[in-house]
Design an enzyme around this catalytic site. Structure first.
Site, PDB file in Angstrom:
ATOM      1  N   LEU A   1       6.171  -8.829  12.488  1.00  0.00           N
ATOM      2  CA  LEU A   1       6.794  -7.854  13.377  1.00  0.00           C
ATOM      3  C   LEU A   1       6.258  -7.950  14.816  1.00  0.00           C
ATOM      4  CD1 LEU A   1       7.035  -4.518  11.351  1.00  0.00           C
ATOM      5  CD2 LEU A   1       8.423  -6.569  11.182  1.00  0.00           C
TER       6      LEU A   1
ATOM      7  N   ASN B   1       9.705  -9.523  17.566  1.00  0.00           N
ATOM      8  CA  ASN B   1       8.783  -8.427  17.844  1.00  0.00           C
ATOM      9  C   ASN B   1       9.516  -7.107  17.681  1.00  0.00           C
ATOM     10  OD1 ASN B   1       6.736  -6.813  18.820  1.00  0.00           O
ATOM     11  ND2 ASN B   1       6.996  -7.430  20.962  1.00  0.00           N
ATOM     12  N   CYS B   2       9.100  -6.309  16.730  1.00  0.00           N
ATOM     13  CA  CYS B   2       9.757  -5.009  16.626  1.00  0.00           C
ATOM     14  C   CYS B   2       8.758  -3.887  16.453  1.00  0.00           C
ATOM     15  CB  CYS B   2      10.826  -4.988  15.551  1.00  0.00           C
ATOM     16  SG  CYS B   2      10.451  -5.991  14.125  1.00  0.00           S
ATOM     17  N   VAL B   3       7.689  -3.964  17.215  1.00  0.00           N
ATOM     18  CA  VAL B   3       6.729  -2.870  17.232  1.00  0.00           C
ATOM     19  C   VAL B   3       6.529  -2.445  18.680  1.00  0.00           C
ATOM     20  CG1 VAL B   3       4.369  -2.198  16.714  1.00  0.00           C
ATOM     21  CG2 VAL B   3       5.569  -3.754  15.203  1.00  0.00           C
TER      22      VAL B   3
END
Lengths: 123, 428, 349
Positions: free
Chosen positions: B209, B241-243
């Site tokens: 993530l 990237n998903c944070v």
């Protein structure tokens, strides 16, 4: 090869590495892990990973794993700077919610483990 | 390297019996797109929705946002090394569906985050309240591992963007923009009087993530290197990237890198924009030292007079940012850094996790801890239970009238560190 | 706009009760404006009313903070007021601390607007700037007229919700807070413009100033303690009995240098504390607890340290301006160097 120690409150990291590496496992918060690292750094430990790994905020994820090198004669000023600044940053955020769904908790453990695995692959 | 961007303006989207572009409207055959996405056996089901600017709609959680683009006559294709071959991109002509975005939503982890409000107060803080969005909510089987889940949703977004992009083949756009970067020595002899500038882009690269891919290569494993600016316009860099919704770069951000766009605006006028250096943000401290040393070495080798450095993410990247800044400044090269801040809800805390006096030219995307009140929305696309979780996750509150108090960090792109938005912060 | 109802806080001096000798005046409430409040009332005109004035001695407030605050809260509660205005305190340290404290306390407890006025070096500034607006004044009461006008204008703006958050425009002291706002240009454009200015050596303004760290290189460690000359320096306020130099209980304007040649330890017969920021009982009983002459004499006799420097240096730390502390330290350091002191034990409370 310098002596390294893993400092973590993540049971998944402990489980995976306690046989092959020195692991200081503590039942505590994200901040507790940073404080434990701080104590070791003041006695000569050198940080090998950045304490604020991951973009997850200190009041979101309960888990933190760090890698330090031990048995140094001189105190490493860079490590002291880094751990103290990281603690100050973490303290800004307060603590994470006490209640957390199991799935969410497991996922936080997973992310921390994954990021840590990538570091361990290098050494 | 010379790239023409053929902009096809889209201002409406509808589901229809046939997928095509007609009169600035993007018509989509739902079933056809669903079938395409479901070809990946990891994905069990997918829901498609449309969210338009001004509607009382909230999209949450948000995995990634992408812009449909296609290279019409080329041996290379957009998103090289991922859904196209690995041939170098960045030249020829690329069609862009301007005004449209693909938004992927998928519950990869229990704490998935990110909000896009299409109207109200929250809309002011995200660029995607101004695009017509095709929202794809992907569901995977419970037994799937998080890595596979993330990858599946990532690829679903890329495939959907390509599918929509293909609909523009043969269509004359509304405008054409040309971008050209000459090889370094030619560029310098072409603009001998102008100060030479490079763009240093820091890419998030820490793990699940938290990854970015360059021609399909995991940025964790790269050494700092050079790209032509136009390569990014063809999707050379994509987001895994998903944070940290506020300061992660979506694929859309990479495709529309605003630093590159704004450097080009001054290229040949005030500056000679010579190229892009990409570097990473690894957790291992020795990697940070190595990458920042390399980056400083590269920009010195290029002989530039100034650089703009952008970062991505919270916490440890501040260390990379300061290392890059410090080391480049020590070579006598001027820097401007772009960052965001976590100064606490009252704005009283120290904004960055690291600091150095040589970082004397800073642009900020704002304080991500500042609270805002989101208006209640009539419809939520995505996973409805996240409304409570997002409020809880950031210690926010849901008021009686349905409005939500959250920190700005919950909104997609709100404090973007490429400087995509107009938000800034000042001392009071 | 409704009339702004104000409680004004001033100290014993501005109320005309007396000077330093009356600094232990308990808090009292007087209806209407008093002293500088009269000028403040005039500046507010029809738009504001000073309904009452709280007068309190500077020592009373700073030495008994908790109970004094509560007492003042009880005094003002019956009044239906919108705002607490304190001072202006100019550069008076204890008054500045009292003003900052009472204003921020009432702001928090009663939800009223609050403001005060001070000179930037007043210790009250660093302590309270994050909590409330402190209008900038010059460093003496010669600035009273201008300061009052500034405070009145700002007070009315606050009531109308008309405050532009910019310290330069508004005349208050920079609070050290970050506030978001939307710029006309996007960040990348601002970055490109900034770089062009920087490369061409034209002035530009950074959007975020890196924090200044007062970095001091650590001195060399002592190789042989048995040969070292050790001195004691304290901000714990220990002084010879009777406080002959009148070192203030807070916001100290001086330090003292006192001989310990004849002493093997300090006691309540010869020393006391002047510090107003902690319970003095234990320090008054035995000043060694703050200035450890007894232990150091023992170590000297045992040969564990070379020599105890025959003087200790003392001031009170609470509410003392940073600028003052720096000055004292510079003077003391020169004296220590001249006397070839090798190491210093710094004690505080």
């Amino acid at each position: 090869m310098e002596q390294t120690m893993i400092i973590t409150n993540n049971p998944k990291v402990n489980e995976k590495y306690h046989d092959s590496k020195t692991v200081k496992f503590l039942e505590g918060t994200y901040l507790d892990v940073l404080l434990a690292a701080r104590n070791i750094v003041h006695k000569g430990g050198v940080l090998l990973t950045h304490p604020l790994s991951s973009s997850l905020k200190p009041n979101e994820t309960p888990y933190k794993s760090l890698l330090v090198a031990q048995n140094k004669e001189e105190v490493d000023l860079k490590s002291i700077d880094l751990i103290e600044n990281s603690i100050a940053t973490a303290q800004k955020f307060g603590s994470h919610p006490k209640e957390m769904a199991i799935k969410k908790r497991e996922d936080y453990k997973l992310i921390d483990l994954d990021l840590f695995d990538h570091v361990m692959d290098k050494i | 390297m010379r790239l023409e961007l053929n902009y096809i303006t889209i201002n409406e989207m509808q589901f229809s019996s046939m997928s095509k572009i007609h009169n600035q409207t993007l018509l989509i055959n739902k079933k056809e797109l669903e079938d395409l996405i479901l070809k990946d056996e990891h994905i069990q089901s997918v829901e498609l929705d449309i969210a338009r600017p001004g509607e009382s709609v909230r999209i949450t959680p948000v995995k990634d946002v992408l812009e449909p683009r296609i290279k019409e006559q080329s041996s290379s294709g957009v998103f090289p090394g991922v859904i196209s071959g690995v041939e170098t991109v960045g030249s020829g002509r690329t069609n862009v569906l301007k005004g449209v975005a693909v938004v992927t939503s998928g519950r990869i982890v229990g704490f998935q985050e990110g909000i896009i409000d299409m109207s109200g107060e929250g809309a002011k803080y995200t660029p995607f309240s101004e695009t017509v969005n095709l929202v794809m909510t992907c569901h995977c089987h419970d037994s799937i591992k998080a890595h596979e889940h993330e990858k599946a949703v990532r690829y679903a977004g890329l495939r959907a963007a390509e599918y929509l992009g293909k609909l523009s083949i043969g269509i004359e756009g509304d405008s054409l923009e040309t971008y050209e970067t000459l090889p370094l020595l030619q560029s310098v002899s072409h603009y001998p009087e102008l100060p030479k500038v490079a763009y240093v882009q820091m890419l998030q690269s820490q793990g699940l993530l938290h990854d970015t891919y360059v021609y399909g290569v995991d940025a964790k494993h790269i050494l700092p290197t050079l790209l032509y600016p136009t390569e990014l316009m063809d999707g050379a860099i994509i987001s895994g990237n998903c944070v940290s919704a506020c300061d992660k770069n979506t694929t859309y951000h990479h495709q529309n890198n605003c630093v590159i766009q704004d450097l080009f605006k001054q290229h040949g006028k005030e500056i000679n924009f010579v190229g892009v250096v990409i570097t990473n943000e690894n957790v291992y401290l020795a990697d940070k030292e190595r990458s920042s040393d390399w980056t400083a070495k590269l920009v010195e080798y290029l002989g530039v007079d100034g650089v703009i450095i952008s970062q991505e993410g919270f916490g440890n990247p501040d260390t990379d940012l300061i290392m890059n800044c410090r080391k480049i400044e020590s070579k006598g090269i001027d820097t401007v850094i772009i960052t965001d801040e976590y100064a606490g809800r009252d704005g009283a805390s120290q904004s960055l996790a690291d600091a150095h006096q040589s970082a004397d030219a800073v642009v900020t995307g704002g304080n991500a801890n500042e609270l805002i009140v989101l208006d209640p929305m009539k419809k939520t696309i995505g996973h409805i239970e996240y409304v409570e979780k997002i409020a809880g996750g950031f210690n926010g509150n849901i008021n009686e009238n349905g409005s939500i108090v959250v920190e700005l960090q919950a909104i997609i792109g709100s404090t973007n560190e490429l400087g995509f938005g107009k938000l800034s912060a000042k001392d009071i | 706009m409704e009339k702004l109802k104000i409680i004004h806080y001033i100290n014993q001096f501005y109320a005309g009760i007396g000077g330093e000798e009356k600094a232990d005046e308990p808090p009292q409430l007087i209806k209407g404006p008093v002293g500088p409040g009269i000028a403040l009332q005039a500046a507010l005109g029809e738009s504001g009313d000073i309904v009452a004035t709280v007068v309190c001695g500077d020592s009373t407030y700073t030495e008994k903070m908790d109970e004094t605050r509560e007492r003042i809260k009880e005094l003002v509660k019956p009044f239906n007021f919108d705002m607490i205005i304190a001072g202006p305190a100019f550069n008076a340290g204890r008054y500045g601390v009292a003003c900052g404290d009472v204003a921020s306390f009432l702001q928090k407890e009663l939800g009223v607007f609050a403001l005060t006025g001070m000179y930037p070096e007043n210790p009250g500034v660093d302590l309270y700037k994050k909590e409330l607006y402190i209008l900038e004044t010059k460093n003496s009461a010669a600035d009273m007229r201008k300061a009052i006008k500034k405070m009145a204008t700002f007070a009315l703006r606050m009531k109308q919700n008309d405050v532009i958050e910019g310290y330069k425009e508004e005349g208050y002291i920079k609070r050290g807070l970050r506030r978001n706002y939307f710029n006309d240009k996007r960040g990348s454009e601002r970055a490109v413009d900034m770089l062009i200015s920087k490369m061409n050596q034209r002035p530009y303004e950074t959007e975020y100033s890196m924090p200044e760290f007062d970095r001091v290189k650590p001195g060399n460690s002592i190789k042989d303690l048995t040969k070292a000359k050790i001195a004691i320096v304290t901000s714990g306020g220990i002084v010879p009995k009777g406080n002959p130099d009148h070192i203030e209980s807070s916001s100290a304007s001086k330090y003292g240098k006192y001989s310990i040649k004849e002493f093997n330890n300090l006691s309540n017969m010869d020393h006391e504390t002047a510090h107003g920021g902690y319970d003095p009982i234990f320090a008054n009983e035995d000043a060694d607890r703050v200035v450890p002459v007894d232990v150091l004499r023992d170590l000297e006799k045992e040969g564990k340290i070379g020599k105890l420097h025959p003087y200790f240096y003392s001031t009170t730390g609470n509410g003392t301006a940073v600028a003052s502390a720096k000055k004292f330290a510079t003077d003391i350091a020169l004296d220590l160097k001249e006397n070839k002191v090798d190491a210093v034990i710094l004690t505080s409370t």
